[in-house]
Design a protein around this motif. Structure first.
Motif: not given
Length: 201
Positions: A76-80, A183-185, A188
């Protein structure tokens, strides 16, 4: 008559036996002050698995918590990939595009997250006049529309999606990072709503 007397005697014997047994249990429990008494399902208290900070003989270094293998990421980790620098900000502004579809529902969600997390400072209309600004007399919060300028240069109304996202990710000046709250979503979706506020004249 004889049957009812017999039944009464049985009841007395059962009651007396129960009282003797209960007394024995109570007295045996009080005997040792250090004893916790009988425990049911002890493995619920003492799990079989190791705790992260426990020594562990199964690994060469004797630690339970291990460094993850190279090039792996948590589920579940989104790399930035953009650092919290001026160059990272500019690179994010040039490269990042909002991956969330521009739907009415996503815009409504973005407005909700903006109202909860951003409006206290930035204001419901994105004019920099949130209630914390009025109560706490916080200054320097720019408007998303009009001729307000960013502390990093350029007009706020011209900020790209990537620059807005980068700022939500890391924070800027008095604004802290919102990476742990959104969260990332969700970030956005907030970006999508902020870009709607940028269009206000």
């Amino acid at each position: 008559m004889k049957g009812s007397t017999l039944a009464m005697n049985k009841n007395k014997v059962v009651l007396a036996s129960f009282c003797i047994l209960a007394s024995a249990v109570i007295f045996s429990a009080c005997k040792d002050k250090q004893s916790t008494g009988l425990e049911y399902a002890r493995n619920m208290y003492d799990p079989i698995a190791y705790n992260p900070d426990q020594p562990n003989k199964n690994f060469k270094n004797g630690q339970t918590a291990q460094t993850p293998p190279a090039n792996t990421a948590p589920v579940g980790f989104d790399k930035y990939d953009y650092p919290n620098t001026k160059d990272g900000y500019e690179a994010a502004g040039a490269a990042l595009v909002n991956p969330v579809p521009a739907t009415e529902q996503n815009l409504i969600s973005g407005k909700h997250y903006f109202t909860v997390f951003c409006a206290p400072c930035h204001g419901e209309k994105g004019d920099g006049q949130g209630h914390l600004v009025k109560i706490e007399k916080i200054s320097g919060i720019p408007s998303y529309h009009g001729d307000a300028t960013s502390s990093r240069g350029g007009n706020m109304k011209d900020l790209s999606a990537g620059k807005i996202y980068h700022t939500i990710m890391y924070g800027l000046n008095n604004m802290g990072s919102h990476a742990s709250q959104l969260s990332p979503e969700e970030r956005w979706k907030v970006v999508m709503y902020v870009q709607q506020l940028q269009k206000i004249q």
